[in-house]
Design an enzyme around this catalytic site. Structure first.
Site, mmCIF file in Angstrom:
data_model
loop_
_atom_site.group_PDB
_atom_site.id
_atom_site.type_symbol
_atom_site.label_atom_id
_atom_site.label_comp_id
_atom_site.label_asym_id
_atom_site.label_seq_id
_atom_site.Cartn_x
_atom_site.Cartn_y
_atom_site.Cartn_z
ATOM 1 N N TYR A 185 33.296 36.386 47.370
ATOM 2 C CA TYR A 185 32.953 37.169 46.176
ATOM 3 C C TYR A 185 31.467 36.984 45.852
ATOM 4 C CZ TYR A 185 34.195 39.801 41.988
ATOM 5 O OH TYR A 185 34.301 40.774 41.028
ATOM 6 N N LYS A 187 29.344 38.894 37.684
ATOM 7 C CA LYS A 187 30.439 38.948 36.692
ATOM 8 C C LYS A 187 30.269 37.853 35.643
ATOM 9 C CE LYS A 187 32.985 42.386 38.307
ATOM 10 N NZ LYS A 187 32.875 43.705 37.674
#
Ligand code: NAP
Length: 270
Positions: free
Chosen positions: A170, A177
């Site tokens: 990720y 995020k």
């Protein structure tokens, strides 16, 4: 029941729904799998009028039939990486509607090579791009929406657990995020007095176009199914229902929150 009877019932449901008379703009519908589309369906069913944007001409033919399904009269192209395009969209929207009640930001992007291997290899340009599109754009659209949110409003964005803990591959999106979740708090603090609430939904993995760009995504789905307290993956509709809660009066006292819709995966220590 005849088709005509169903149509009358749907119309009545919209007229009496909890979002009747409310208007909102949705960023990030790429196709019928998009989390943004699942949010749109629930908001529409409960009576909201919806506006949409899409990023590029290639997407136009995918989004138009969807927008028609929810009777949208405002569908505009907008690359959120470009302030001038954002200004243009809000300029047009303010000529059509005199107010706005909610905004759904379901947009993220990172280069494919930054969603595999190791975070340490992220380039400056890859970092800039991921943070700009996946984080800054929330601030950019909220800033433009604010003058239209005269009676308050609800701003909703989509995040993922990779902001809180390390999730393999990720990488830079996790960093983006984390910044997005921090933005939610700062925006909520800025806008609370105006009765504009800002919240994020932290969704478990769902098979969408963006998600399939993450290396090993199928393994993530399998792992969640084995480990999550509910022993399954989340459904995109469950994200949509949470968006309805956050956009509606049901969440009138909630701001600056990250709500996990992940079948409980994020509570696990091991
Ligand atoms: P999706 O259907 O591929 O939606 C992502 C959207 O972002 C697409 O419409 C995409 O448009 C748009 N976008 C990217 N760059 C843009 C730009 N510069 N300007 C305007 N739009 C741009 O995937 P999704 O999974 O529903 O993603 C929606 C949000 O949910 C994202 O923030 C994602 O990180 C988040 N989320 C997803 C999951 C999951 O497992 N699916 C889990 C947690 C959170 P193009 O297709 O044209 O690039």
């Amino acid at each position: 029941m005849t088709a005509a009877e169903t149509e009358v019932l749907d119309k009545t449901a919209r007229e009496t729904g909890m979002m009747a008379g409310k208007r909102g703009i949705i960023f990030g519908v790429a196709n019928e799998r998009s989390l943004a589309w699942h949010c749109a369906k629930y908001l529409y069913e409960q009576g909201a009028d919806l506006a949409f944007t899409y990023q590029g001409e290639a997407l136009e033919k995918r989004i138009m039939p969807l927008a028609e399904k929810v009777e949208s009269e405002f569908v505009e192209m907008c690359d959120l990486g470009d302030d001038a395009q954002i200004d243009k969209v809000f300029d047009k929207l303010s000529k059509k509607w005199d107010s706005l009640d909610f905004l759904v930001h379901a947009v993220a992007f990172a280069n494919k090579e930054d969603l595999e291997g190791h975070y340490v290899n992220t380039t400056r340009e890859g970092f800039r791009l991921a943070l700009d599109v996946s984080c800054y754009t929330l601030t950019a659209v909220t800033n433009r929406a604010l003058p239209m949110m005269k009676d308050g409003g609800s701003v909703i964005t989509l995040t993922y657990y990779g902001a809180e803990k390390v999730v393999p591959h990720y990488n830079v999106m996790g960093v983006a995020k984390a910044a997005l979740e921090s933005s939610v708090m700062y925006l909520a603090a800025d806008l609370g007095e105006k009765n504009v609430r800002v919240n994020a939904i932290s969704a478990g993995p769902v098979k969408t176009l963006a998600a399939m760009g993450i290396a090993g995504f199928r393994d993530m789905l399998k792992l969640v199914e084995q480990k999550a307290p509910m022993k399954r993956n989340v459904e995109a509709d469950e994200v949509g229902k949470t968006a309805l809660y956050l956009a509606s009066d049901l969440s009138s006292g909630v701001t600056g929150e990250v709500i996990h819709v992940d079948c409980g995966y994020s509570i696990l220590g091991m």
